[in-house]
Design a protein around this motif. Structure first.
Motif, PDB file in Angstrom:
ATOM      1  N   ASN A  87      63.059  31.473  -2.333  1.00  0.00           N
ATOM      2  CA  ASN A  87      62.408  30.291  -3.015  1.00  0.00           C
ATOM      3  C   ASN A  87      62.784  30.177  -4.324  1.00  0.00           C
ATOM      4  OD1 ASN A  87      61.227  29.666  -0.567  1.00  0.00           O
ATOM      5  ND2 ASN A  87      59.106  30.760  -1.126  1.00  0.00           N
ATOM      6  N   ASN A  88      63.827  29.217  -4.712  1.00  0.00           N
ATOM      7  CA  ASN A  88      64.100  28.915  -5.996  1.00  0.00           C
ATOM      8  C   ASN A  88      63.238  27.891  -6.619  1.00  0.00           C
ATOM      9  OD1 ASN A  88      66.947  30.473  -6.296  1.00  0.00           O
ATOM     10  ND2 ASN A  88      67.082  29.421  -4.273  1.00  0.00           N
ATOM     11  N   GLU A  89      62.585  28.273  -7.830  1.00  0.00           N
ATOM     12  CA  GLU A  89      61.598  27.393  -8.516  1.00  0.00           C
ATOM     13  C   GLU A  89      61.691  27.432 -10.020  1.00  0.00           C
ATOM     14  OE1 GLU A  89      58.255  28.888  -6.183  1.00  0.00           O
ATOM     15  OE2 GLU A  89      57.724  30.369  -7.493  1.00  0.00           O
ATOM     16  N   ALA A  90      61.537  26.381 -10.498  1.00  0.00           N
ATOM     17  CA  ALA A  90      61.443  26.277 -12.089  1.00  0.00           C
ATOM     18  C   ALA A  90      60.079  25.417 -12.426  1.00  0.00           C
ATOM     19  CB  ALA A  90      62.676  25.575 -12.853  1.00  0.00           C
ATOM     20  N   TYR A  91      59.268  25.966 -13.155  1.00  0.00           N
ATOM     21  CA  TYR A  91      58.141  25.524 -13.438  1.00  0.00           C
ATOM     22  C   TYR A  91      57.834  25.387 -15.354  1.00  0.00           C
ATOM     23  CZ  TYR A  91      56.766  25.478  -8.719  1.00  0.00           C
ATOM     24  OH  TYR A  91      56.813  25.634  -7.459  1.00  0.00           O
ATOM     25  N   PHE A  92      57.411  24.629 -15.932  1.00  0.00           N
ATOM     26  CA  PHE A  92      57.148  24.619 -17.351  1.00  0.00           C
ATOM     27  C   PHE A  92      55.788  23.960 -17.724  1.00  0.00           C
ATOM     28  CE2 PHE A  92      61.560  23.862 -16.310  1.00  0.00           C
ATOM     29  CZ  PHE A  92      62.430  24.517 -17.181  1.00  0.00           C
ATOM     30  N   ASP A  93      55.530  24.833 -18.595  1.00  0.00           N
ATOM     31  CA  ASP A  93      53.904  24.643 -18.743  1.00  0.00           C
ATOM     32  C   ASP A  93      53.993  23.920 -20.626  1.00  0.00           C
ATOM     33  OD1 ASP A  93      52.779  25.354 -16.482  1.00  0.00           O
ATOM     34  OD2 ASP A  93      51.887  27.114 -17.488  1.00  0.00           O
ATOM     35  N   VAL A  94      53.648  22.721 -20.648  1.00  0.00           N
ATOM     36  CA  VAL A  94      53.523  22.206 -22.324  1.00  0.00           C
ATOM     37  C   VAL A  94      52.081  22.477 -22.378  1.00  0.00           C
ATOM     38  CG1 VAL A  94      53.700  20.324 -23.644  1.00  0.00           C
ATOM     39  CG2 VAL A  94      55.261  20.480 -21.554  1.00  0.00           C
ATOM     40  N   ILE A  95      52.097  23.640 -23.530  1.00  0.00           N
ATOM     41  CA  ILE A  95      50.723  23.712 -24.225  1.00  0.00           C
ATOM     42  C   ILE A  95      50.532  23.495 -25.454  1.00  0.00           C
ATOM     43  CG2 ILE A  95      48.939  25.714 -24.359  1.00  0.00           C
ATOM     44  CD1 ILE A  95      50.754  27.093 -22.338  1.00  0.00           C
TER      45      ILE A  95
END
Length: 418
Positions: free
Chosen positions: A176-184
């Motif tokens: 599973n190829n995934e890219a997640y970004f959290d703007v904190i």
């Protein structure tokens, strides 16, 4: 450069030390303990202390002090950044960075410190590279090492060390190829008695979790990149492209990493998420005072304020409190004189209110100044600065990854004067 590192617990015990050059006596930390005593609050300890023969540079993370010792002048931010890398590496390897966990994994900790610093100079600080050299501890591996006398140190040089992208290892494969970004974003603010903003700024970070096969080249663009000020990037970001197009172009490290941190300092751009109506008064004579606090949403863009908590350090002359909260629960610590009001979710239809009387020591003079109110809160799916990610593009690989962006706003040092 860096001669020694001491890890100090919150109670003031040195529970681990590492020396890269000559051994420096633990007594050098007495200057640090003196400064800690004067500061009161651990977060207020000066990060750089000068002693007759050394400089002590420290950070405070997860209720631990990382104290480094240098014998010559060095750029302090350089050492502070390295210490944060050490704490991040421990967090990544062991799941948490605490005294008990570090003591349980002392051998791995010393192996990591040996690789991260060479003769006092930073060498390998990327988690990907370190994991190829020193395998993260597991129960099975610990048992095997105990029986065979082996260690976690790998037998080959990391592939990333030999390439021009040392933060990414070669031959990464995922089903599973995934890219997640959290703007904190954390909002630091001081409001005066009337609710006017005295000071406000936003400290923001973009945390990434990228699990992509091969060698992908990513481009992240924003709807309003001009908001970002005083930006600090991960080494993977191509700075020239950011300067010319205000676009983040990078080959990402594998796994979790901080893509960038930024700062929004112009006060007209900083929205204050809540307002506070308060009245705290003490009688000139007599042994009582009054408290009345109401909190409501202000600029939340229609999002729910969660985890709302109010902390008020009361004057020492306050003996007890007798209050009624319309929402949440309150506690008053008789030894520290701190009033804590845990509200939880903020209901805009029925605003939370805390009111009642304060019992003051008979004969004690009226407090010289009223206590300040500290507020803690969290707002999901909102970046209070207005920053928004518009798109993420991938080049160099054929597959389509799963992509996602999450926004969170928290209170940093949010204070209301009374």
């Amino acid at each position: 450069m860096i001669h020694s590192l001491f890890l100090v617990s919150n109670s003031g015990d040195i529970f681990l030390e590492k020396h890269w050059k000559s051994v420096i006596s633990r007594s050098v930390c007495d200057y640090f303990f003196e400064a800690k005593e004067k500061a009161g609050d651990p977060e207020n300890v000066a990060p750089v202390l000068q002693t007759p023969h050394h400089y002590l540079i420290s950070i405070y993370r997860d209720k631990l002090f990382f104290v480094s010792v240098t014998q010559t002048e060095v750029p302090p931010l350089f050492v502070i950044e390295f210490l944060h890398r050490v704490a991040d590496t421990f967090q990544d390897y062991f799941g948490e960075c605490s005294e008990s966990v570090i003591k349980d994994n002392t051998v791995t900790v010393y192996e990591l410190l040996e690789e991260m610093l060479d003769n006092g100079f930073p060498l390998a600080t990327e988690s990907n590279v370190l994991k190829e050299m020193i395998r993260p501890p597991t129960i099975l591996r610990s048992v095997v090492n105990t029986l065979t006398g082996g260690s976690n140190v790998g037998g080959t040089l990391p592939t990333g060390q030999l390439s021009n992208v040392p933060w990414r290892r070669a031959g990464v494969k995922y089903t599973n190829n995934e890219a997640y970004f959290d703007v904190i974003e954390e909002i630091d603010a001081i409001l005066d008695k009337s609710g006017t903003t005295v000071f406000a700024e936003i400290q923001g970070v973009i945390e990434a979790c990228v699990k992509l096969s091969g060698m992908p080249d990513l481009t992240l663009s924003f709807m309003n990149p001009r908001l970002l000020d005083d930006v600090s990037f991960h080494p993977c970001v191509r700075f020239k492209r950011w300067e010319s197009e205000r676009v983040l172009s990078f080959i990402p490290p594998d796994g979790n990493f901080r893509l960038l941190s930024y700062h929004v300092s112009s006060q007209n751009l900083v929205a204050i998420p809540v307002y506070v109506k308060q009245n705290i008064s003490f009688l000139e004579t007599g042994s009582c005072g009054r408290l009345d606090i109401t909190i409501g949403p202000k600029q939340t863009m229609g999002k729910m304020v969660e985890g709302l908590m109010v902390t008020i350090p009361m004057p020492k002359s306050v003996l007890n409190v007798n209050l009624i909260a319309t929402q949440g629960t309150y506690t008053f610590d008789l030894s520290t004189k701190v009033l804590l009001w845990d509200i939880g979710k903020l209901n805009p239809q029925k605003l939370p209110n805390l009111r009642g009387s304060l019992s003051v020591q008979p004969g004690a003079p009226k407090p010289e100044e009223n206590p300040s109110i500290n507020i803690d809160l969290k707002i999901q799916q909102l970046a209070i600065s207005g920053l928004k990610v518009s798109r993420l593009d991938m080049y160099g690989e054929k597959y389509k990854p799963f992509k996602g962006v999450k926004y969170v706003t928290k209170a940093g040092k949010f204070q209301v004067r009374t």
